[in-house]
Write a protein that holds these residues in place. Structure first.
Motif, PDB file in Angstrom:
ATOM      1  N   VAL A 225       0.829  -1.211   0.000  1.00  0.00           N
ATOM      2  CA  VAL A 225       0.000   0.000   0.000  1.00  0.00           C
ATOM      3  C   VAL A 225       0.862   1.259   0.000  1.00  0.00           C
ATOM      4  N   THR A 226       1.798   1.346   0.951  1.00  0.00           N
ATOM      5  CA  THR A 226       2.496   2.623   1.150  1.00  0.00           C
ATOM      6  C   THR A 226       3.672   2.819   0.202  1.00  0.00           C
ATOM      7  N   GLU A 227       4.240   1.726  -0.325  1.00  0.00           N
ATOM      8  CA  GLU A 227       5.381   1.884  -1.244  1.00  0.00           C
ATOM      9  C   GLU A 227       4.956   1.673  -2.698  1.00  0.00           C
ATOM     10  N   ALA A 228       4.146   0.625  -2.936  1.00  0.00           N
ATOM     11  CA  ALA A 228       3.810   0.305  -4.327  1.00  0.00           C
ATOM     12  C   ALA A 228       2.479   0.909  -4.759  1.00  0.00           C
ATOM     13  N   GLN A 229       1.751   1.523  -3.815  1.00  0.00           N
ATOM     14  CA  GLN A 229       0.436   2.107  -4.145  1.00  0.00           C
ATOM     15  C   GLN A 229      -0.456   1.073  -4.833  1.00  0.00           C
ATOM     16  N   VAL A 230      -0.527  -0.122  -4.262  1.00  0.00           N
ATOM     17  CA  VAL A 230      -1.326  -1.182  -4.887  1.00  0.00           C
ATOM     18  C   VAL A 230      -2.753  -0.688  -5.100  1.00  0.00           C
ATOM     19  N   GLY A 231      -3.298  -0.971  -6.301  1.00  0.00           N
ATOM     20  CA  GLY A 231      -4.604  -0.421  -6.647  1.00  0.00           C
ATOM     21  C   GLY A 231      -5.735  -1.025  -5.854  1.00  0.00           C
ATOM     22  N   SER A 232      -5.609  -2.303  -5.488  1.00  0.00           N
ATOM     23  CA  SER A 232      -6.701  -2.935  -4.735  1.00  0.00           C
ATOM     24  C   SER A 232      -6.127  -4.020  -3.832  1.00  0.00           C
ATOM     25  N   ILE A 233      -6.957  -4.446  -2.916  1.00  0.00           N
ATOM     26  CA  ILE A 233      -6.601  -5.491  -1.946  1.00  0.00           C
ATOM     27  C   ILE A 233      -7.746  -6.499  -1.966  1.00  0.00           C
ATOM     28  N   MET A 234      -7.401  -7.791  -1.903  1.00  0.00           N
ATOM     29  CA  MET A 234      -8.438  -8.817  -1.805  1.00  0.00           C
ATOM     30  C   MET A 234      -8.497  -9.328  -0.381  1.00  0.00           C
ATOM     31  N   SER A 235      -9.696  -9.231   0.223  1.00  0.00           N
ATOM     32  CA  SER A 235      -9.847  -9.758   1.589  1.00  0.00           C
ATOM     33  C   SER A 235      -9.958 -11.274   1.509  1.00  0.00           C
ATOM     34  N   ALA A 236      -9.510 -11.927   2.589  1.00  0.00           N
ATOM     35  CA  ALA A 236      -9.368 -13.390   2.570  1.00  0.00           C
ATOM     36  C   ALA A 236     -10.638 -14.090   3.018  1.00  0.00           C
ATOM     37  N   TYR A 237     -10.663 -15.406   2.815  1.00  0.00           N
ATOM     38  CA  TYR A 237     -11.825 -16.231   3.160  1.00  0.00           C
ATOM     39  C   TYR A 237     -11.974 -16.474   4.652  1.00  0.00           C
ATOM     40  N   ASN A 238     -10.846 -16.478   5.377  1.00  0.00           N
ATOM     41  CA  ASN A 238     -10.861 -16.917   6.767  1.00  0.00           C
ATOM     42  C   ASN A 238     -11.300 -15.815   7.716  1.00  0.00           C
ATOM     43  N   PHE A 239     -11.405 -16.236   8.978  1.00  0.00           N
ATOM     44  CA  PHE A 239     -11.711 -15.300  10.067  1.00  0.00           C
ATOM     45  C   PHE A 239     -10.400 -14.954  10.771  1.00  0.00           C
ATOM     46  N   VAL A 240     -10.311 -13.763  11.304  1.00  0.00           N
ATOM     47  CA  VAL A 240      -9.160 -13.365  12.123  1.00  0.00           C
ATOM     48  C   VAL A 240      -9.691 -12.830  13.442  1.00  0.00           C
ATOM     49  N   ASN A 241      -9.297 -13.512  14.530  1.00  0.00           N
ATOM     50  CA  ASN A 241      -9.774 -13.133  15.870  1.00  0.00           C
ATOM     51  C   ASN A 241     -11.286 -12.984  15.908  1.00  0.00           C
ATOM     52  N   GLY A 242     -11.957 -13.912  15.239  1.00  0.00           N
ATOM     53  CA  GLY A 242     -13.416 -13.996  15.322  1.00  0.00           C
ATOM     54  C   GLY A 242     -14.149 -13.204  14.254  1.00  0.00           C
ATOM     55  N   ASP A 243     -13.466 -12.304  13.556  1.00  0.00           N
ATOM     56  CA  ASP A 243     -14.137 -11.531  12.494  1.00  0.00           C
ATOM     57  C   ASP A 243     -13.788 -12.104  11.122  1.00  0.00           C
ATOM     58  N   HIS A 244     -14.774 -12.302  10.278  1.00  0.00           N
ATOM     59  CA  HIS A 244     -14.487 -12.700   8.909  1.00  0.00           C
ATOM     60  C   HIS A 244     -13.691 -11.567   8.268  1.00  0.00           C
ATOM     61  N   CYS A 245     -12.724 -11.886   7.438  1.00  0.00           N
ATOM     62  CA  CYS A 245     -11.849 -10.842   6.872  1.00  0.00           C
ATOM     63  C   CYS A 245     -12.625  -9.778   6.121  1.00  0.00           C
ATOM     64  N   SER A 246     -13.774 -10.149   5.553  1.00  0.00           N
ATOM     65  CA  SER A 246     -14.586  -9.151   4.830  1.00  0.00           C
ATOM     66  C   SER A 246     -15.349  -8.258   5.797  1.00  0.00           C
ATOM     67  N   GLU A 247     -15.339  -8.615   7.080  1.00  0.00           N
ATOM     68  CA  GLU A 247     -16.103  -7.846   8.075  1.00  0.00           C
ATOM     69  C   GLU A 247     -15.200  -7.348   9.198  1.00  0.00           C
ATOM     70  N   THR A 277     -24.242  -8.451   4.580  1.00  0.00           N
ATOM     71  CA  THR A 277     -24.357  -7.186   3.863  1.00  0.00           C
ATOM     72  C   THR A 277     -23.821  -6.022   4.688  1.00  0.00           C
ATOM     73  N   ALA A 278     -24.563  -5.560   5.670  1.00  0.00           N
ATOM     74  CA  ALA A 278     -24.156  -4.355   6.407  1.00  0.00           C
ATOM     75  C   ALA A 278     -22.834  -4.524   7.138  1.00  0.00           C
ATOM     76  N   PRO A 279     -22.583  -5.655   7.830  1.00  0.00           N
ATOM     77  CA  PRO A 279     -21.290  -5.766   8.529  1.00  0.00           C
ATOM     78  C   PRO A 279     -20.104  -5.646   7.575  1.00  0.00           C
ATOM     79  N   ALA A 280     -20.244  -6.151   6.343  1.00  0.00           N
ATOM     80  CA  ALA A 280     -19.127  -6.074   5.395  1.00  0.00           C
ATOM     81  C   ALA A 280     -18.973  -4.648   4.874  1.00  0.00           C
ATOM     82  N   VAL A 281     -20.088  -4.040   4.433  1.00  0.00           N
ATOM     83  CA  VAL A 281     -20.002  -2.665   3.915  1.00  0.00           C
ATOM     84  C   VAL A 281     -19.441  -1.744   4.993  1.00  0.00           C
ATOM     85  N   ASN A 282     -19.944  -1.870   6.215  1.00  0.00           N
ATOM     86  CA  ASN A 282     -19.503  -0.958   7.287  1.00  0.00           C
ATOM     87  C   ASN A 282     -18.068  -1.221   7.724  1.00  0.00           C
TER      88      ASN A 282
END
Ligand code: GLC
Length: 698
Positions: A225-247, A277-282
């Motif tokens: 992000v900070t050096e290569a200015q990557v245009g987009s990021i793909m969130s992963a399938y798994n959960f991290v510390n109880g939250d789905h990566c998309s949420e 829906t809402a948890p991911a958008v928010n």
């Protein structure tokens, strides 16, 4: 008078809720300016206007893909043609033009092979080449690079990532992104975050403390992000510390979009990459892929109507989606499908160059290089098998694949090549005994490892499958000169190691791999690959790999950092690779021995001399230890590496730079740079570090 009139016009315009193109320059955040370049102000002003003109329905339509299936085309995200917004056109992947589309592409060596080159400049060229092929296929988003940390080599997608080390991953990933985006294709660094098991990838919850998260699982994404200015990021399938990566508000908003200032969009992984829906958008997910389910317009509207999603949140997502398209000129320079530009001969040459650089000589007791004379027996089911890797989303449909046997036969010159297929009968055994040298091609295939669910998933063990150990031992019992060539994603246990003269790791070497293998075997190329992951003696030497439980704990330790902390020697250490020549490293010269603060850097120069008879490439590595740290640290961490290509007898200087901020640890007060003593260890692998140079941060 003029100014007052202008303001009046502005006021009327603002009342009309259209954005007012006031004469005052629009302020844009530094991270937005870095993302978009000199057009940033104009683009943000245009987005202001577009958001004022677009209906809510138009904005919602941009937040989800529109094609559940891609066969024969690209994954599309609708734009708004009535507003001159082209939409997005996505394709995989980390090995080249996706096999999901209908076109052939260049099958490059896989990510772990390219990781073995330790050559960011070469990886930059690979990113640019893949991007050119995607544009010719009508795509403008490349779903790559995979920069997940390789926590354990049984992970089914080991081949997709570059290796186990944070610094090495960051260097290779940044280079790839810059290369791809130089062709105005949006790269998508994936999979964010802590996604290193594939069999349970849709359900596993990764419990990881903040220090391990910040220091091990995120730094390479931050650099994207900070050096290569990557245009987009793909969130992963798994959960991290109880939250789905998309949420995960912590991952997406607090860290990615907040602390790091990420200005692009986040798209989910496919299908189960979005759960609600809402948890991911928010939380900060901007686009559901491949098609609208939770982000179907009806569900988004319902969530907005019941107050679960604010309109400002929709506008922010739309802004990011528009910003990517406009900053990458997709409106004025769309990626037009033009198969006539595929496949590209030059790219095949690049695929061969990369494969040659990836060849990693693990052991050589005199078995290599081979002479082009006498009889050379070639054994092993993989010798004649096209073996370019996983059939999952990283797969590429190549116009041809050169097998190891084809490469060896093409390069054999005066040697007679005899291919012995298993099972070996008495005649074969006689041929082995009569041969001047024997090459056994063994390893893994797409049947043994790959993506979870749609391909083979995680490896069952680190051992060679299908009785290959027994084959190698049987051959070694009948020949004094046995060379083993291994194909696969990464480490394979080698109980026969002492019984063979040489071992060459060829990885999944891509469509030109057979030529690269032969070039290394006959010495046309001097192997310069270095292991981007540790090669253990036994699986028990590594942290456990649990691809069954639905909750796993990722701590601070894996790879060489784990092995050294536990005092266990690997079969071959991280950074290891032999050469047909001999390099000598001079003592490191530090530009300064005292650093002052986060923005400073340690600069080290190392003289390298080629003391042998062959030209070659040496990779100088610098690891740092912190003997009196206030917190537990790894015995040593890789913090810099550099390469030099030298003719016999020549010398050259490698310049290494260690940003002070890379020495900081994550503690209660966030990133903490200790005012203490450090030691720079310089050498050619995690365990071959003959030089130590102390320095301090004051
Ligand atoms: C897959 C993969 C991801 C890929 C996407 C599209 O499930 O996890 O890496 O880009 O779907 O094929």
């Amino acid at each position: 008078m003029r100014v007052a009139a202008a303001r009046l016009v502005c006021l009327v315009a603002l009342l009309g809720s259209a954005a007012c193109a006031s004469d005052a320059p629009r302020e844009v955040a530094p991270s937005v300016a870095a993302y978009c370049g000199e057009d940033a102000e104009a683009v943000e002003a245009r987005i202001d206007a577009l958001l004022g003109e677009m209906t809510l329905d138009t904005k919602l339509r941009m937040m989800a893909g529109s094609r559940p299936g891609v066969v024969g085309g690209v994954w599309e995200v609708p734009g708004a043609p009535e507003h001159g917004v082209p939409g997005l056109h996505m394709l995989d992947g980390p090995r080249g033009l996706s096999a999901f589309t209908d076109l052939e592409g260049t099958a490059f060596p896989v990510g772990s092979a390219r990781g073995a080159t330790w050559d960011p400049e070469l990886e930059r060229r690979v990113g640019a080449a893949m991007a050119r092929e995607l544009r010719a296929a009508g795509a403008d988003v490349l779903l790559a690079p995979t920069i997940n940390i390789l926590r354990h080599p049984r992970w089914g997608r080991t081949q997709e990532t570059y290796g186990e080390d944070v610094h090495h991953l960051g260097e290779m990933g940044v280079a790839f992104i810059e290369g791809a985006q130089s062709e105005r294709v949006i790269a998508s660094a994936k999979h964010y975050a802590a996604n290193s098991i594939d069999d349970t990838r849709f359900d596993v919850n990764v419990v990881v403390d903040e220090r391990a998260l910040r220091e091990i699982y995120l730094p390479h994404f931050r650099r994207a992000v900070t050096e290569a200015q990557v245009g987009s990021i793909m969130s992963a399938y798994n959960f991290v510390n109880g939250d789905h990566c998309s949420e995960s508000t912590h991952l997406l908003r607090d860290i990615l979009k907040g602390e790091w200032g990420f200005a692009g969009f986040v798209e989910s992984d496919w299908l189960l990459g979005t759960r609600r829906t809402a948890p991911a958008v928010n939380a900060g997910l901007d686009i559901e892929m491949p098609a609208g389910n939770h982000f179907a317009r009806g569900r988004l509207l319902a969530a907005i109507d019941e107050g679960a999603i604010e309109l400002e949140t929709i506008d922010e997502a739309a802004r990011r989606i528009l910003r990517a398209q406009l900053c990458f000129d997709l409106d004025t320079d769309p990626a037009l499908r033009d198969p006539a530009r595929l496949p590209m001969e030059a790219h095949h040459g690049l695929a061969r160059e990369v494969a040659e650089r990836a060849m990693t000589l693990l052991r050589n007791e005199g078995g290599l290089p081979l002479e082009r004379a006498g009889t050379l027996a070639v054994v092993g089911e993989l010798a004649a098998r096209e073996n370019i890797g996983d059939l999952g989303s990283s797969n590429v449909r190549a116009p041809y694949v050169v097998t190891a046997l084809e490469g060896i036969e093409a390069a054999a010159g005066g040697a007679t090549v005899v291919h012995l297929s298993e099972p070996l009968d008495a005649e074969d055994e006689a041929a082995l005994e009569a041969a001047d040298a024997v090459v056994v091609v063994a390893g893994l295939t797409e049947d043994d490892e790959g993506e979870g669910g749609i391909a083979s998933g995680d490896r069952e063990s680190l051992a060679l499958p299908r009785g290959q150990d027994a084959l190698i031992e049987a051959v070694a019992a009948r020949s004094e000169r046995v060379v083993v060539v291994l194909e696969g994603s990464g480490p394979m246990l080698a109980p026969w190691l002492e019984e063979v003269e040489a071992v060459l790791m060829a990885w999944y070497p891509g469509m030109e791999g057979g030529h690269a293998i032969a070039a290394a075997l006959f010495g046309d190329v001097n192997p310069s690959g270095r292991l981007p992951m540790s090669w253990p003696v036994a699986e028990a030497d590594l942290p456990p790999f649990d691809n069954e439980s639905l909750e796993v704990v990722y701590d601070y330790w894996h790879g060489y950092r784990h092995l050294e902390r536990s005092g266990v020697a690997p079969a071959f250490p991280f950074g290891h690779g032999l050469s047909y020549t001999r390099f000598e490293l001079g003592a490191p010269r530090l530009e300064r021995e005292v650093l002052s603060g986060m923005d400073d850097a340690l600069v080290v120069e190392v003289e390298v001399t080629n003391g042998g008879e062959r030209e070659g490439v040496e990779t100088v590595q610098l690891y740092v230890s912190v003997p009196e740290s206030a917190v537990e640290r790894a015995p040593r961490d890789l913090r810099a590496f550099g390469q030099v290509r030298l003719e016999p007898g020549a010398s050259g200087t490698v310049r290494l730079e260690v940003p002070a901020r890379s020495l900081a640890y994550w503690g209660e007060a966030g990133w903490t740079l200790e005012r203490t003593g450090y030691v720079a260890h310089v050498g050619t692998s995690a365990l071959d570090l003959p030089h130590a140079a102390p320095f301090r941060v004051e």
